[in-house]
Design a protein around this motif. Structure first.
Motif, PDB file in Angstrom:
ATOM      1  N   LEU A  82       0.808  -1.213   0.000  1.00 29.03           N
ATOM      2  CA  LEU A  82       0.000   0.000   0.000  1.00 29.03           C
ATOM      3  C   LEU A  82       0.845   1.269   0.000  1.00 29.03           C
ATOM      4  O   LEU A  82       0.646   2.147  -0.848  1.00 29.03           O
ATOM      5  CB  LEU A  82      -0.964  -0.016   1.191  1.00 29.03           C
ATOM      6  CG  LEU A  82      -2.008   1.063   1.266  1.00 29.03           C
ATOM      7  CD1 LEU A  82      -2.913   1.012   0.049  1.00 29.03           C
ATOM      8  CD2 LEU A  82      -2.839   0.908   2.516  1.00 29.03           C
ATOM      9  N   SER A  83       1.771   1.391   0.924  1.00 30.25           N
ATOM     10  CA  SER A  83       2.549   2.632   1.012  1.00 30.25           C
ATOM     11  C   SER A  83       3.392   2.845  -0.236  1.00 30.25           C
ATOM     12  O   SER A  83       3.474   3.960  -0.764  1.00 30.25           O
ATOM     13  CB  SER A  83       3.420   2.641   2.266  1.00 30.25           C
ATOM     14  OG  SER A  83       4.320   1.541   2.229  1.00 30.25           O
ATOM     15  N   SER A  84       3.998   1.783  -0.729  1.00 33.53           N
ATOM     16  CA  SER A  84       4.813   1.897  -1.940  1.00 33.53           C
ATOM     17  C   SER A  84       3.957   2.274  -3.144  1.00 33.53           C
ATOM     18  O   SER A  84       4.325   3.150  -3.947  1.00 33.53           O
ATOM     19  CB  SER A  84       5.530   0.570  -2.198  1.00 33.53           C
ATOM     20  OG  SER A  84       6.236   0.626  -3.414  1.00 33.53           O
ATOM     21  N   ASN A  85       2.811   1.629  -3.282  1.00 31.33           N
ATOM     22  CA  ASN A  85       1.924   1.910  -4.409  1.00 31.33           C
ATOM     23  C   ASN A  85       1.365   3.336  -4.360  1.00 31.33           C
ATOM     24  O   ASN A  85       1.293   4.010  -5.390  1.00 31.33           O
ATOM     25  CB  ASN A  85       0.772   0.904  -4.455  1.00 31.33           C
ATOM     26  CG  ASN A  85       1.256  -0.499  -4.788  1.00 31.33           C
ATOM     27  OD1 ASN A  85       2.365  -0.686  -5.263  1.00 31.33           O
ATOM     28  ND2 ASN A  85       0.420  -1.483  -4.531  1.00 31.33           N
ATOM     29  N   LEU A  89       1.900   6.248  -7.158  1.00 31.86           N
ATOM     30  CA  LEU A  89       0.784   6.994  -7.745  1.00 31.86           C
ATOM     31  C   LEU A  89       0.970   8.500  -7.572  1.00 31.86           C
ATOM     32  O   LEU A  89       0.757   9.278  -8.516  1.00 31.86           O
ATOM     33  CB  LEU A  89      -0.548   6.569  -7.123  1.00 31.86           C
ATOM     34  CG  LEU A  89      -1.121   5.237  -7.576  1.00 31.86           C
ATOM     35  CD1 LEU A  89      -2.331   4.864  -6.731  1.00 31.86           C
ATOM     36  CD2 LEU A  89      -1.507   5.289  -9.041  1.00 31.86           C
ATOM     37  N   ALA A  90       1.364   8.915  -6.372  1.00 29.96           N
ATOM     38  CA  ALA A  90       1.576  10.346  -6.116  1.00 29.96           C
ATOM     39  C   ALA A  90       2.668  10.898  -7.017  1.00 29.96           C
ATOM     40  O   ALA A  90       2.532  11.992  -7.582  1.00 29.96           O
ATOM     41  CB  ALA A  90       1.926  10.567  -4.649  1.00 29.96           C
ATOM     42  N   LYS A  91       3.741  10.150  -7.183  1.00 31.11           N
ATOM     43  CA  LYS A  91       4.845  10.594  -8.045  1.00 31.11           C
ATOM     44  C   LYS A  91       4.385  10.717  -9.491  1.00 31.11           C
ATOM     45  O   LYS A  91       4.678  11.707 -10.176  1.00 31.11           O
ATOM     46  CB  LYS A  91       6.016   9.613  -7.939  1.00 31.11           C
ATOM     47  CG  LYS A  91       7.262  10.044  -8.654  1.00 31.11           C
ATOM     48  CD  LYS A  91       8.407   9.074  -8.399  1.00 31.11           C
ATOM     49  CE  LYS A  91       9.655   9.536  -9.112  1.00 31.11           C
ATOM     50  NZ  LYS A  91      10.783   8.624  -8.853  1.00 31.11           N
ATOM     51  N   LEU A  98       0.477   9.895 -15.149  1.00 25.95           N
ATOM     52  CA  LEU A  98      -0.563   8.919 -14.823  1.00 25.95           C
ATOM     53  C   LEU A  98      -1.729   9.064 -15.785  1.00 25.95           C
ATOM     54  O   LEU A  98      -2.481  10.030 -15.719  1.00 25.95           O
ATOM     55  CB  LEU A  98      -1.059   9.105 -13.378  1.00 25.95           C
ATOM     56  CG  LEU A  98      -2.138   8.137 -12.929  1.00 25.95           C
ATOM     57  CD1 LEU A  98      -1.603   6.709 -12.881  1.00 25.95           C
ATOM     58  CD2 LEU A  98      -2.668   8.530 -11.566  1.00 25.95           C
ATOM     59  N   PRO A  99      -1.860   8.122 -16.701  1.00 26.63           N
ATOM     60  CA  PRO A  99      -2.994   8.194 -17.615  1.00 26.63           C
ATOM     61  C   PRO A  99      -4.273   7.771 -16.889  1.00 26.63           C
ATOM     62  O   PRO A  99      -4.270   6.827 -16.104  1.00 26.63           O
ATOM     63  CB  PRO A  99      -2.640   7.190 -18.718  1.00 26.63           C
ATOM     64  CG  PRO A  99      -1.705   6.231 -18.069  1.00 26.63           C
ATOM     65  CD  PRO A  99      -0.992   6.989 -16.990  1.00 26.63           C
TER      66      PRO A  99
END
Length: 134
Positions: A82-85, A89-91, A98-99
């Protein structure tokens, strides 16, 4: 010993026996709420026998722990990235990479549902209904 002490028979509390009662989590939570500061066993016994309920419990009480719900949350957190994903996503959002596709929207909705389920299980484990702030 004095004669007056010898003459008085010792008063013993009646011997008690254990009794098992199976309840759902919701039923137990309801009984705990109704019992208030009275120990749950005392509350149930007094309610069943129609006796007066008297509070002997101290003001502070640890919340009931639902170990099954805590285990589900811990397993879900341990098995997720979760934290890595979320960081990835934020990056991707910050650099505009992010399409937004139907698949992306579905995955984000699934992630949100998982977080909501974990929050619900944590609140349940802590004995809260959701309106209170933990």
């Amino acid at each position: 010993m004095s004669k007056s002490q010898e003459a008085r028979p010792k008063r013993r509390k009646p011997e008690t026996k254990n009794f098992c009662l199976r309840l759902t989590d919701d039923e137990k939570r309801l009984l705990l709420e109704r019992a208030g500061r009275v120990p749950l066993g005392t509350f149930i016994r007094n309610a069943a026998l129609g006796e007066e309920v008297q509070s002997k419990r101290r003001a502070s009480r640890k919340p009931a722990v639902d170990e099954t719900a805590l285990a589900r949350v811990l397993a879900a957190l341990g098995g997720s990235r979760l934290s890595s994903n979320l960081n990835q996503l934020a990056k991707a959002v910050n650099i505009g990479a992010l399409p937004v596709t139907p698949e992306t929207e579905t995955e984000i909705a699934d992630a949100c549902a998982a977080v909501i389920a974990m929050r619900r299980d944590l609140l349940l484990a802590l004995g809260l209904t959701g309106g209170e702030r933990p």
